[in-house]
Design an enzyme around this catalytic site. Sequence first.
Site, PDB file in Angstrom:
ATOM      1  N   GLU A 194      10.457   2.165  10.051  1.00 11.53           N
ATOM      2  CA  GLU A 194      11.485   3.146   9.712  1.00 11.53           C
ATOM      3  C   GLU A 194      10.790   4.501   9.742  1.00 11.53           C
ATOM      4  O   GLU A 194       9.981   4.824   8.876  1.00 11.53           O
ATOM      5  CB  GLU A 194      12.080   2.837   8.328  1.00 11.53           C
ATOM      6  N   GLU A 213      10.645  17.217  14.004  1.00 15.10           N
ATOM      7  CA  GLU A 213      10.986  16.967  12.611  1.00 15.10           C
ATOM      8  C   GLU A 213      10.104  17.836  11.723  1.00 15.10           C
ATOM      9  O   GLU A 213       8.882  17.663  11.685  1.00 15.10           O
ATOM     10  CB  GLU A 213      10.786  15.494  12.258  1.00 15.10           C
ATOM     11  N   CYS A 271      14.036  11.516   5.820  1.00 15.89           N
ATOM     12  CA  CYS A 271      14.023  11.220   7.252  1.00 15.89           C
ATOM     13  C   CYS A 271      15.405  11.341   7.875  1.00 15.89           C
ATOM     14  O   CYS A 271      15.541  11.611   9.071  1.00 15.89           O
ATOM     15  CB  CYS A 271      13.454   9.828   7.500  1.00 15.89           C
ATOM     16  N   LYS A 286       0.860  -1.187   0.000  1.00 18.94           N
ATOM     17  CA  LYS A 286       0.000   0.000   0.000  1.00 18.94           C
ATOM     18  C   LYS A 286       0.896   1.236   0.000  1.00 18.94           C
ATOM     19  O   LYS A 286       1.429   1.636   1.026  1.00 18.94           O
ATOM     20  CB  LYS A 286      -0.925   0.054   1.217  1.00 18.94           C
TER      21      LYS A 286
END
Length: 473
Positions: free
Chosen positions: A245, A378, A279, A170
């Site tokens: 992750e 972040e 990331c 997905k």
Amino acid sequence: MADATRFYIDGAWVAPVADARAAIANPADRSVIGEVALGSPADAEAAIAAAKAAFPAWSATSRAKRLGFLEKINAALVARADEIGDAIMAEMGAPIGLARGAQAGSGPQHFTETIRVLRDYPFETPLGSTLLQREAIGVCVLITPWNWPMNQIATKVAPALAAGCTMVLKPSEVAPLDAAILAEIMDEAGLPKGVFNLVHGAGPDIGNALTGHPDVDMVSFTGSTRAGVAIATNAAPTIKRVALELGGKSASIVLPGADLAEVVPASVRGCMLNTGQSCNAPTRLLVPRDRLAEAEALAKAAAQAITVGMPADNPDMGPVANAAQYARVVALIDQGVAEGSRLLCGGSALPAGLENGLFVPPTIFTDVAPDSTIAREEVFGPVLAIIAYDSVDQAVAIANDSLYGLSGYVWGADKDSARTVARRLRTGMVHLNGAGLDSAAPFGGYKMSGNGREWGVWGLEEFLEVKSIYGGA
């Protein structure tokens, strides 16, 4: 343009059970470039059932047969690289050079590495009188993000196939087009039906049905920490493996004696690559306090040299990938100003001439307090925080004082001094003096940056169980 309104289930292109769709928007001008089907639990059920039915035969295939399929898929990824890159440019705004280069190229990169690993991987090894057998974990749900879409798909699909797993992919509903091309490649490669299945949809609608299903043995997810927590919670009642992750707030430590004229511009470019939507981006730049003014001047010059523009014109930086992320980036920039960090360049205003898109200029804050929002959250956009330190011990403490632990960067006058500091960082990866990523080495993080590892041998082993056969050696 690839068609994201169909699903690929059990070796066939099928219509979703319900006719729910969302627009796919080009972030460079906010135009609608297509539609994506929004799947339902019924679609998830069909895809999982197909993967479950295909698992016994696929997991029993020979190494040679799996290698043959991987090589055929890899060749098609290479042949269709420009098409994949153009889809990525349209769906998430990567400049065409980046989209056709690193973005599309990451697919063959990881398939090639997986092929190399599979050729000689020891699925059976003796341990005294015991035989250790590594075998496919089973049915896997693979959920991937929009920022490096083909990269994250390849790092999951390639090792899952190599291990003998069957899967349901997905991709992000925001950037689904490159995944649709991959499904076409899988179909044309003649992969047995049910081994690879593709569904689209939003997390709350189809993601929960996929990740909590009792017939799913593993979930591999790349995305935000918030979503990772939700997926792990949803998967917990069925005790399945969950590999995550997640986010990062990586520090780039400039040691005393490092060449600022080389290091600072490289750090700025690294932060702004892919519009800061990586990331592992070096989003905190830690510099000696007595060299702060010099670092500020170099950083500002480097940021102002970065071109921002329409992706087809191949600038250094394109737009933020979608409206929701753009709103978050702008809000965090404004919060940084409100909390007292000094805006060195950039800001939340749209660049001149690009008002129709989701553009943010390269933005640098300085005089940033380590406990401020801009230093801790972040942003996932082109925003760098410069933090001054008084000693190397303080720099290490600041770098480690984070909820995240994905990556780190250390710049020293010599490799030995940089390596000494790298060993002290609580992160899954560290780059010394500008060293790049290594697709044979494990990729992943500590703390709220996730668990498990991708890439190379470690990526393959995420999809394997270990069985002890006592007396079998």
